[in-house]
Motif scaffolding. Structure first.
Motif, PDB file in Angstrom:
ATOM      1  N   PRO A 135       2.563  30.149 -40.406  1.00 56.21           N
ATOM      2  CA  PRO A 135       2.617  31.484 -40.827  1.00 56.21           C
ATOM      3  C   PRO A 135       3.788  32.383 -39.638  1.00 56.21           C
ATOM      4  O   PRO A 135       3.498  32.037 -38.357  1.00 56.21           O
ATOM      5  CB  PRO A 135       1.069  32.019 -40.319  1.00 56.21           C
ATOM      6  CG  PRO A 135       0.319  30.834 -40.614  1.00 56.21           C
ATOM      7  CD  PRO A 135       1.183  29.680 -40.160  1.00 56.21           C
ATOM      8  N   LEU A 136       4.310  33.216 -40.145  1.00 52.92           N
ATOM      9  CA  LEU A 136       5.357  34.009 -39.361  1.00 52.92           C
ATOM     10  C   LEU A 136       4.680  34.916 -38.769  1.00 52.92           C
ATOM     11  O   LEU A 136       3.731  35.353 -39.215  1.00 52.92           O
ATOM     12  CB  LEU A 136       6.408  34.522 -40.349  1.00 52.92           C
ATOM     13  CG  LEU A 136       7.120  33.398 -41.199  1.00 52.92           C
ATOM     14  CD1 LEU A 136       8.032  34.280 -42.357  1.00 52.92           C
ATOM     15  CD2 LEU A 136       8.239  32.745 -40.447  1.00 52.92           C
ATOM     16  N   ILE A 162      16.209  29.419 -33.370  1.00 50.85           N
ATOM     17  CA  ILE A 162      16.161  29.932 -31.754  1.00 50.85           C
ATOM     18  C   ILE A 162      15.250  31.260 -32.006  1.00 50.85           C
ATOM     19  O   ILE A 162      15.213  32.043 -32.658  1.00 50.85           O
ATOM     20  CB  ILE A 162      17.764  30.742 -31.483  1.00 50.85           C
ATOM     21  CG1 ILE A 162      18.759  29.397 -31.535  1.00 50.85           C
ATOM     22  CG2 ILE A 162      17.374  31.320 -30.344  1.00 50.85           C
ATOM     23  CD1 ILE A 162      20.202  29.904 -31.275  1.00 50.85           C
ATOM     24  N   HIS A 163      14.347  30.920 -30.883  1.00 57.86           N
ATOM     25  CA  HIS A 163      13.197  31.729 -30.705  1.00 57.86           C
ATOM     26  C   HIS A 163      14.003  33.398 -30.127  1.00 57.86           C
ATOM     27  O   HIS A 163      14.821  33.258 -29.289  1.00 57.86           O
ATOM     28  CB  HIS A 163      12.272  31.552 -29.702  1.00 57.86           C
ATOM     29  CG  HIS A 163      11.034  32.114 -29.532  1.00 57.86           C
ATOM     30  ND1 HIS A 163      10.960  33.512 -28.949  1.00 57.86           N
ATOM     31  CD2 HIS A 163       9.738  31.852 -29.918  1.00 57.86           C
ATOM     32  CE1 HIS A 163       9.708  34.007 -29.067  1.00 57.86           C
ATOM     33  NE2 HIS A 163       8.856  32.873 -29.601  1.00 57.86           N
ATOM     34  N   PRO A 164      13.283  34.561 -30.705  1.00 55.03           N
ATOM     35  CA  PRO A 164      13.942  35.739 -30.252  1.00 55.03           C
ATOM     36  C   PRO A 164      13.977  36.004 -28.810  1.00 55.03           C
ATOM     37  O   PRO A 164      14.777  36.854 -28.244  1.00 55.03           O
ATOM     38  CB  PRO A 164      13.245  36.738 -31.249  1.00 55.03           C
ATOM     39  CG  PRO A 164      12.139  36.121 -31.455  1.00 55.03           C
ATOM     40  CD  PRO A 164      12.373  34.576 -31.641  1.00 55.03           C
ATOM     41  N   LEU A 165      13.095  35.424 -27.980  1.00 54.43           N
ATOM     42  CA  LEU A 165      12.849  35.628 -26.665  1.00 54.43           C
ATOM     43  C   LEU A 165      13.795  34.713 -25.662  1.00 54.43           C
ATOM     44  O   LEU A 165      13.647  34.762 -24.576  1.00 54.43           O
ATOM     45  CB  LEU A 165      11.469  35.840 -26.386  1.00 54.43           C
ATOM     46  CG  LEU A 165      10.401  36.764 -26.785  1.00 54.43           C
ATOM     47  CD1 LEU A 165       9.254  36.897 -26.608  1.00 54.43           C
ATOM     48  CD2 LEU A 165      11.063  38.006 -26.522  1.00 54.43           C
ATOM     49  N   LYS A 207       5.784  38.963 -42.575  1.00 54.59           N
ATOM     50  CA  LYS A 207       4.949  38.669 -41.341  1.00 54.59           C
ATOM     51  C   LYS A 207       3.595  38.037 -42.051  1.00 54.59           C
ATOM     52  O   LYS A 207       3.278  38.562 -43.322  1.00 54.59           O
ATOM     53  CB  LYS A 207       4.567  39.994 -40.786  1.00 54.59           C
ATOM     54  CG  LYS A 207       3.324  39.832 -39.694  1.00 54.59           C
ATOM     55  CD  LYS A 207       2.989  41.065 -39.274  1.00 54.59           C
ATOM     56  CE  LYS A 207       1.691  40.968 -38.456  1.00 54.59           C
ATOM     57  NZ  LYS A 207       1.134  42.305 -38.150  1.00 54.59           N
ATOM     58  N   GLY A 208       3.272  36.889 -41.570  1.00 55.61           N
ATOM     59  CA  GLY A 208       1.786  36.214 -42.130  1.00 55.61           C
ATOM     60  C   GLY A 208       2.255  35.276 -43.323  1.00 55.61           C
ATOM     61  O   GLY A 208       1.423  34.618 -43.430  1.00 55.61           O
ATOM     62  N   GLU A 209       3.346  35.463 -43.935  1.00 57.64           N
ATOM     63  CA  GLU A 209       3.638  34.571 -44.864  1.00 57.64           C
ATOM     64  C   GLU A 209       3.959  33.005 -44.125  1.00 57.64           C
ATOM     65  O   GLU A 209       4.455  32.828 -43.034  1.00 57.64           O
ATOM     66  CB  GLU A 209       4.724  34.968 -45.621  1.00 57.64           C
ATOM     67  CG  GLU A 209       4.250  36.384 -46.438  1.00 57.64           C
ATOM     68  CD  GLU A 209       5.373  36.810 -47.042  1.00 57.64           C
ATOM     69  OE1 GLU A 209       6.255  36.195 -47.673  1.00 57.64           O
ATOM     70  OE2 GLU A 209       5.269  38.052 -47.563  1.00 57.64           O
ATOM     71  N   PRO A 210       3.784  31.989 -45.051  1.00 62.70           N
ATOM     72  CA  PRO A 210       4.134  30.604 -44.392  1.00 62.70           C
ATOM     73  C   PRO A 210       5.367  30.515 -44.387  1.00 62.70           C
ATOM     74  O   PRO A 210       6.447  31.057 -45.272  1.00 62.70           O
ATOM     75  CB  PRO A 210       3.505  29.670 -45.673  1.00 62.70           C
ATOM     76  CG  PRO A 210       3.470  30.508 -46.789  1.00 62.70           C
ATOM     77  CD  PRO A 210       3.277  31.849 -46.385  1.00 62.70           C
ATOM     78  N   CYS A 211       6.206  30.057 -43.094  1.00 58.96           N
ATOM     79  CA  CYS A 211       7.647  29.714 -43.009  1.00 58.96           C
ATOM     80  C   CYS A 211       8.014  28.691 -44.112  1.00 58.96           C
ATOM     81  O   CYS A 211       7.207  27.723 -44.422  1.00 58.96           O
ATOM     82  CB  CYS A 211       7.801  29.084 -41.704  1.00 58.96           C
ATOM     83  SG  CYS A 211       9.304  28.478 -41.519  1.00 58.96           S
ATOM     84  N   VAL A 212       9.027  29.050 -44.984  1.00 59.16           N
ATOM     85  CA  VAL A 212       9.588  28.277 -45.949  1.00 59.16           C
ATOM     86  C   VAL A 212      10.109  27.011 -45.526  1.00 59.16           C
ATOM     87  O   VAL A 212       9.954  26.061 -46.376  1.00 59.16           O
ATOM     88  CB  VAL A 212      10.341  28.796 -46.637  1.00 59.16           C
ATOM     89  CG1 VAL A 212      10.093  30.288 -47.578  1.00 59.16           C
ATOM     90  CG2 VAL A 212      11.708  29.202 -45.980  1.00 59.16           C
ATOM     91  N   SER A 252       7.084  30.713 -34.774  1.00 55.36           N
ATOM     92  CA  SER A 252       6.750  30.075 -33.691  1.00 55.36           C
ATOM     93  C   SER A 252       6.744  28.584 -33.594  1.00 55.36           C
ATOM     94  O   SER A 252       7.002  28.048 -32.319  1.00 55.36           O
ATOM     95  CB  SER A 252       5.392  30.691 -33.181  1.00 55.36           C
ATOM     96  OG  SER A 252       4.391  29.898 -34.063  1.00 55.36           O
ATOM     97  N   LYS A 253       6.957  27.664 -34.583  1.00 53.97           N
ATOM     98  CA  LYS A 253       6.914  26.390 -34.608  1.00 53.97           C
ATOM     99  C   LYS A 253       8.403  26.064 -34.775  1.00 53.97           C
ATOM    100  O   LYS A 253       8.912  25.041 -33.993  1.00 53.97           O
ATOM    101  CB  LYS A 253       6.219  25.999 -35.798  1.00 53.97           C
ATOM    102  CG  LYS A 253       6.375  24.201 -35.753  1.00 53.97           C
ATOM    103  CD  LYS A 253       5.271  23.599 -36.873  1.00 53.97           C
ATOM    104  CE  LYS A 253       5.347  21.924 -36.673  1.00 53.97           C
ATOM    105  NZ  LYS A 253       4.504  21.532 -37.827  1.00 53.97           N
TER     106      LYS A 253
END
Length: 276
Positions: free
Chosen positions: A254-255, A185-188, A244-249, A269-270
């Motif tokens: 990138p986060l 779930i997106h935080p926004l 932040k900036g690291e790849p989503c596992v 974001s994906k």
């Protein structure tokens, strides 16, 4: 700020250190830590015995003899430790409770935001900040329908809603970021626009995440320590917070990190769908 898993870990480590001890003397070096009159606080504690320590959300409830309870909120950086009476005072030690065996419980708080309040046992839900709290995770009151009803009433984003202690008590920035990522779930996302099936998943993930974080003795990102002076272990299991900036596992994207109502918020974001 210590969240529910950290406060529960403090409770579990502090209880065997002080349970059964009798208070001989209390010194309040920084009176603003005490809600109410600090001198009366110290006077009423003298001679009382520590009977138990309970917890609700982020509050510690130190149960004493004679039907009294110290309600303690650690806020940002509050810590308890048991020391010998002749241990040199740290500049950030603000309250000392000396026991009849000449050991001393000290409350240390760099920012001085923590608070203690002495009340009659059983009145904590009327006399303290606990009165404003909602149900906490893994409690009988925290059902799927409870969470659905809570989100349905909120016309704001889900990140801010989950940080609202009147909706879910005990969650903070770390665990909200983690559970939103886990539930995709997106935080926004608008809280009252999230589908019922997704809310049910969110409910279950909140429970399981908090249970695991407690088992790992909480998360140490900055200064959190338990009553034995040990760090937590859940920081090794964080998927998004602090990455932040690291790849989503999960997908490799990138986060990203944004501010949501002033709070740093890391997400994918994906993977994380926005509901409007």
């Amino acid at each position: 700020m210590p969240e529910m898993p950290e406060v529960e870990t403090v409770r579990r480590t502090l209880l065997p250190l002080i349970k059964g001890k009798t208070i001989k003397e209390v010194t309040v070096w920084y009176p603003k830590i005490i809600t109410g009159d600090a001198k009366e606080f110290a006077k009423q504690l003298t001679g009382k015995k520590i009977e138990n320590i309970e917890r609700y959300a982020k509050y510690l409830l130190i149960r004493l003899s004679d039907n009294l309870t110290i309600v303690s909120h650690l806020r940002m950086e509050g810590k308890y430790r048991l020391v010998k009476i002749n241990t040199k005072k740290d500049k950030h030690d603000h309250v000392q409770i000396i026991f009849s065996d000449n050991s001393a419980l000290r409350y240390n708080d760099v920012r001085k935001f923590g608070r203690m309040q002495l009340i009659k046992t059983g009145t904590e839900k009327e006399k303290t900040g606990i009165s404003k709290l909602g149900a906490e995770p893994n409690s009988a009151a925290f059902t799927v329908s409870y969470l659905q009803n809570g989100l349905a009433r909120k016309k704001k984003n889900i990140k801010s809603t989950l940080l609202d202690q009147s909706v879910v008590a005990g969650l903070g920035n770390i665990y909200v970021d983690e559970v939103l990522w886990e539930t995709k779930i997106h935080p926004l996302s608008q809280a009252n626009s999230i589908p019922a099936k997704k809310v049910a998943q969110l409910h279950d993930n909140i429970n399981s995440l908090i249970e695991l974080a407690i088992a790992e003795r909480g998360t140490t990102v900055h200064t959190y320590l338990d009553a034995n002076g040990k760090t937590g272990g859940f920081q090794k299991m964080l998927q998004v917070y602090g990455h932040k900036g690291e790849p989503c596992v999960r997908c490799g994207t990138p986060l990203e990190k944004i501010k949501v109502n002033g709070r740093g918020t890391t997400f994918c974001s994906k993977c994380q769908v926005i509901y409007k």
